[in-house]
Design a protein around this motif. Sequence first.
Motif, PDB file in Angstrom:
ATOM      1  N   SER A  55      60.322  74.037  20.976  1.00  0.00           N
ATOM      2  CA  SER A  55      59.823  74.886  19.929  1.00  0.00           C
ATOM      3  C   SER A  55      60.565  76.094  19.888  1.00  0.00           C
ATOM      4  O   SER A  55      60.680  76.960  18.967  1.00  0.00           O
ATOM      5  CB  SER A  55      58.419  75.241  20.057  1.00  0.00           C
ATOM      6  N   LYS A  73      67.694  77.487  28.855  1.00  0.00           N
ATOM      7  CA  LYS A  73      67.139  77.515  27.660  1.00  0.00           C
ATOM      8  C   LYS A  73      67.548  78.740  26.725  1.00  0.00           C
ATOM      9  O   LYS A  73      67.405  79.816  27.288  1.00  0.00           O
ATOM     10  CB  LYS A  73      65.464  77.448  27.717  1.00  0.00           C
ATOM     11  N   ASN A 119      65.277  75.516  37.081  1.00  0.00           N
ATOM     12  CA  ASN A 119      65.701  74.557  37.820  1.00  0.00           C
ATOM     13  C   ASN A 119      65.856  73.294  37.074  1.00  0.00           C
ATOM     14  O   ASN A 119      65.257  73.033  36.267  1.00  0.00           O
ATOM     15  CB  ASN A 119      64.597  74.350  38.904  1.00  0.00           C
ATOM     16  N   LEU A 121      65.942  69.290  36.183  1.00  0.00           N
ATOM     17  CA  LEU A 121      64.826  68.121  36.614  1.00  0.00           C
ATOM     18  C   LEU A 121      65.743  66.995  36.335  1.00  0.00           C
ATOM     19  O   LEU A 121      66.024  66.788  35.056  1.00  0.00           O
ATOM     20  CB  LEU A 121      63.439  68.094  35.986  1.00  0.00           C
ATOM     21  N   ASN A 124      64.281  63.974  33.441  1.00  0.00           N
ATOM     22  CA  ASN A 124      64.317  64.285  31.762  1.00  0.00           C
ATOM     23  C   ASN A 124      62.906  64.785  31.478  1.00  0.00           C
ATOM     24  O   ASN A 124      61.876  65.062  32.326  1.00  0.00           O
ATOM     25  CB  ASN A 124      64.497  62.919  31.034  1.00  0.00           C
TER      26      ASN A 124
HETATM   27  N1  LIG Z   1      64.038  72.214  33.707  1.00  0.00           N
HETATM   28  C1  LIG Z   1      64.599  70.869  32.863  1.00  0.00           C
HETATM   29  N2  LIG Z   1      65.365  70.148  33.332  1.00  0.00           N
HETATM   30  C2  LIG Z   1      65.890  69.094  32.486  1.00  0.00           C
HETATM   31  N3  LIG Z   1      65.600  68.985  31.333  1.00  0.00           N
HETATM   32  C3  LIG Z   1      64.726  69.948  30.676  1.00  0.00           C
HETATM   33  C4  LIG Z   1      64.367  71.096  31.564  1.00  0.00           C
HETATM   34  N4  LIG Z   1      63.814  71.869  30.732  1.00  0.00           N
HETATM   35  C5  LIG Z   1      63.753  71.214  29.234  1.00  0.00           C
HETATM   36  N5  LIG Z   1      64.471  70.102  29.487  1.00  0.00           N
HETATM   37  C6  LIG Z   1      65.038  69.096  28.280  1.00  0.00           C
HETATM   38  O1  LIG Z   1      64.902  69.914  27.284  1.00  0.00           O
HETATM   39  C7  LIG Z   1      64.003  69.455  26.286  1.00  0.00           C
HETATM   40  C8  LIG Z   1      63.269  70.566  25.437  1.00  0.00           C
HETATM   41  O2  LIG Z   1      62.680  71.474  26.199  1.00  0.00           O
HETATM   42  P1  LIG Z   1      61.521  72.764  26.233  1.00  0.00           P
HETATM   43  O3  LIG Z   1      61.036  73.047  27.464  1.00  0.00           O
HETATM   44  O4  LIG Z   1      62.254  73.538  25.383  1.00  0.00           O
HETATM   45  O5  LIG Z   1      60.569  71.957  25.306  1.00  0.00           O
HETATM   46  P2  LIG Z   1      59.394  71.033  25.208  1.00  0.00           P
HETATM   47  O6  LIG Z   1      58.577  71.503  26.297  1.00  0.00           O
HETATM   48  O7  LIG Z   1      59.927  69.824  25.295  1.00  0.00           O
HETATM   49  O8  LIG Z   1      58.441  71.244  23.860  1.00  0.00           O
HETATM   50  P3  LIG Z   1      57.853  72.697  23.460  1.00  0.00           P
HETATM   51  O9  LIG Z   1      58.561  73.869  23.501  1.00  0.00           O
HETATM   52  O10 LIG Z   1      57.567  72.225  21.972  1.00  0.00           O
HETATM   53  O11 LIG Z   1      56.630  72.558  24.419  1.00  0.00           O
HETATM   54  C9  LIG Z   1      62.862  68.903  27.149  1.00  0.00           C
HETATM   55  O12 LIG Z   1      62.253  67.624  26.197  1.00  0.00           O
HETATM   56  C10 LIG Z   1      63.850  68.092  28.141  1.00  0.00           C
HETATM   57  O13 LIG Z   1      64.245  66.765  27.536  1.00  0.00           O
END
Ligand SMILES: Nc1ncnc2c1ncn2[C@@H]1O[C@H](COP(=O)(O)OP(=O)(O)OP(=O)(O)O)[C@@H](O)[C@H]1O
Length: 147
Positions: A55, A73, A119, A121, A124
């Motif tokens: 979001s 991000k 970090n 992950l 996924n």
């Molecule tokens: N630390 C991370 N390591 C690996 N992939 C990540 C990481 N953080 C986010 N992602 C990937 O990016 C996507 C978007 O993450 P983000 O944290 O922006 O939103 P979300 O938690 O999925 O949704 P929202 O923001 O609506 O709560 C995740 O679904 C994941 O696939």
Amino acid sequence: MTCFRLLRWKKKSRSQIVQQDIDVPLHGNVKIYSSKELKRATRNFCSGNKLGQGSFGCVYLGKLKNGQKVAIKVLSSESKQGTREFLNELSVISSITHHNLVKLHGCCVDGGQKMLVYNYLENNSLARTLFGMFNQISIFIRTLNRW
Ligand SMILES: Nc1ncnc2c1ncn2[C@@H]1O[C@H](COP(=O)(O)OP(=O)(O)OP(=O)(O)O)[C@@H](O)[C@H]1O
């Protein structure tokens, strides 16, 4: 005189410069990355490095100079949060360490553009993990029904 000033400016770390400009004391373990550093780490935020979208913006896989993989991000520029509030929040978040929370390494503020460095992950998103588990459970139930 100009040379002297330039030398003094060069001696300052990036975090000092950001803190002096915005006047927010950052917590010790928040690293300030330059946008150039993060561009290089993500190969200019190429679509092949995109991990997902949340979001608040897109998340990209990045590889730092020391080889460490990070998730970057890129916060949507539509966010109304100011730099001061952003850095205050960041100081609080970065001081929290919990095994259920993804570790926040640092941030980058370049003009209106704000980025968070976490970090990386490997496994996924939680949604995908749960979806995988759901698939395995439904296969298990179908197998039981055949008996
Ligand atoms: N630390 C991370 N390591 C690996 N992939 C990540 C990481 N953080 C986010 N992602 C990937 O990016 C996507 C978007 O993450 P983000 O944290 O922006 O939103 P979300 O938690 O999925 O949704 P929202 O923001 O609506 O709560 C995740 O679904 C994941 O696939």
